[in-house]
Design a protein around this motif. Sequence first.
Motif, PDB file in Angstrom:
ATOM      1  N   LEU A  45      12.184  -5.944   1.643  1.00  0.00           N
ATOM      2  CA  LEU A  45      13.231  -5.107   2.212  1.00  0.00           C
ATOM      3  C   LEU A  45      13.416  -3.825   1.409  1.00  0.00           C
ATOM      4  N   ALA A  46      13.491  -3.944   0.106  1.00  0.00           N
ATOM      5  CA  ALA A  46      13.692  -2.753  -0.722  1.00  0.00           C
ATOM      6  C   ALA A  46      12.486  -1.823  -0.657  1.00  0.00           C
ATOM      7  N   GLY A  47      11.275  -2.393  -0.729  1.00  0.00           N
ATOM      8  CA  GLY A  47      10.080  -1.558  -0.653  1.00  0.00           C
ATOM      9  C   GLY A  47       9.974  -0.835   0.672  1.00  0.00           C
ATOM     10  N   LEU A  48      10.303  -1.543   1.753  1.00  0.00           N
ATOM     11  CA  LEU A  48      10.209  -0.957   3.088  1.00  0.00           C
ATOM     12  C   LEU A  48      11.254   0.140   3.275  1.00  0.00           C
ATOM     13  N   LEU A  49      12.494  -0.129   2.855  1.00  0.00           N
ATOM     14  CA  LEU A  49      13.532   0.889   2.974  1.00  0.00           C
ATOM     15  C   LEU A  49      13.206   2.114   2.135  1.00  0.00           C
ATOM     16  N   PHE A  50      12.708   1.888   0.922  1.00  0.00           N
ATOM     17  CA  PHE A  50      12.343   3.003   0.054  1.00  0.00           C
ATOM     18  C   PHE A  50      11.251   3.852   0.687  1.00  0.00           C
ATOM     19  N   ALA A  51      10.233   3.207   1.250  1.00  0.00           N
ATOM     20  CA  ALA A  51       9.130   3.940   1.864  1.00  0.00           C
ATOM     21  C   ALA A  51       9.600   4.704   3.108  1.00  0.00           C
ATOM     22  N   GLY A 114       9.655  -1.818  12.599  1.00  0.00           N
ATOM     23  CA  GLY A 114       8.355  -1.870  13.232  1.00  0.00           C
ATOM     24  C   GLY A 114       7.339  -2.622  12.403  1.00  0.00           C
ATOM     25  N   THR A 115       6.146  -2.696  12.926  1.00  0.00           N
ATOM     26  CA  THR A 115       5.085  -3.480  12.288  1.00  0.00           C
ATOM     27  C   THR A 115       4.118  -2.643  11.465  1.00  0.00           C
ATOM     28  N   PRO A 212       4.219  -1.128   2.062  1.00  0.00           N
ATOM     29  CA  PRO A 212       4.967  -2.313   2.513  1.00  0.00           C
ATOM     30  C   PRO A 212       5.104  -2.380   4.026  1.00  0.00           C
ATOM     31  N   ASP A 213       5.084  -3.587   4.535  1.00  0.00           N
ATOM     32  CA  ASP A 213       5.449  -3.854   5.919  1.00  0.00           C
ATOM     33  C   ASP A 213       6.267  -5.136   5.929  1.00  0.00           C
ATOM     34  N   ALA A 214       6.803  -5.493   7.077  1.00  0.00           N
ATOM     35  CA  ALA A 214       7.760  -6.591   7.150  1.00  0.00           C
ATOM     36  C   ALA A 214       7.145  -7.962   6.902  1.00  0.00           C
ATOM     37  N   SER A 215       5.824  -8.047   6.825  1.00  0.00           N
ATOM     38  CA  SER A 215       5.173  -9.357   6.697  1.00  0.00           C
ATOM     39  C   SER A 215       4.842  -9.746   5.260  1.00  0.00           C
ATOM     40  N   VAL A 216       5.104  -8.867   4.290  1.00  0.00           N
ATOM     41  CA  VAL A 216       4.644  -9.143   2.922  1.00  0.00           C
ATOM     42  C   VAL A 216       5.602 -10.041   2.148  1.00  0.00           C
ATOM     43  N   GLY A 217       6.823 -10.224   2.640  1.00  0.00           N
ATOM     44  CA  GLY A 217       7.824 -10.924   1.849  1.00  0.00           C
ATOM     45  C   GLY A 217       7.511 -12.379   1.596  1.00  0.00           C
ATOM     46  N   ILE A 218       7.010 -13.083   2.614  1.00  0.00           N
ATOM     47  CA  ILE A 218       6.753 -14.519   2.453  1.00  0.00           C
ATOM     48  C   ILE A 218       5.693 -14.762   1.382  1.00  0.00           C
ATOM     49  N   GLY A 219       4.603 -13.986   1.426  1.00  0.00           N
ATOM     50  CA  GLY A 219       3.547 -14.156   0.431  1.00  0.00           C
ATOM     51  C   GLY A 219       4.041 -13.881  -0.975  1.00  0.00           C
TER      52      GLY A 219
END
Length: 293
Positions: A45-51, A114-115, A212-219
């Motif tokens: 979330l933080a990486g995505l918002l920052f980007a 988005g993706t 970053p994208d929304a799918s990286v958090g789980i990994g």
Amino acid sequence: MSELLQYVVTGLTTGSAYALVGLGIALIAQVTGVINFAQGQFVMLAGLLFAVLEEHQVPMVLAALAALAVTVLVGLALERLVLPRQAAGRTDQAIMLTIGASIVIEGIAFVTIGTEPKFARPFTGGEALRFGGASMDRQYVWVVGIAALVMLAVWLVLTHTRTGWAMRATAMDPDAARLSGISPSRMSLLVFLAAAALGAIGGIVLAPLQSPDASVGIGLGLKGFAAAVIGGLDRPAGAVAGGLAVGVVEALASGYLPSSQSGFADGIAYAVLLVALIARPTGLLRRVTGERV
């Protein structure tokens, strides 16, 4: 030897990010007894918002502060959701809530942002640094440096402040801490906020390196969990050691496995976790003791 050094350097830098995730998981587990499987989503979330803010020409410092603030608020909301279950002795429900929260956060990120991967500028420009036959992108220096400062700050807070002593007392015996005037619920809130901030910092410093994208958090969350378990869930320092170990092993696997099998490198972290649980179930830094009864 130069290849080996390069892999070790790369592993230590990525392991620093895993260590931040694992440190947040270990802090929450130690104080509340809950495994927070949403910790990786704080990074995402933080990486995505920052980007995203960077792409909209928001100054870098303001973008980082905004991403940090939003992520901490999400951590606050998660703690308010989880704590009543944990306080009622339903730790299993609390853990399931963190898993559900992880899925919800990812879904909201997919819908609202988005993706497509987002891109953030490096903190500083210039060519990669070279030493001993290895090279390091300047952003990796930021990752290692900021991670080291954050880990030092966490250690100082835990060992040299009243709040840190209260957290450790709550981790040892919540009932005794309550009788001493310490509020376990307040300590729970503080560790959730701290864990969210740790994840946010990791996401911000990684954003220029791993779009970053929304799918990286789980990994990231699973690797942070592996780091925390390998190092010992009740020892924050162990989570740091576990994160560095996971990063180095993963980098060595990526470098030395045949290119056709390089995709298996991600599974190495979990293989290391299994070996560690079998050989050292108490964690890397915890001494095994026996008691005669």
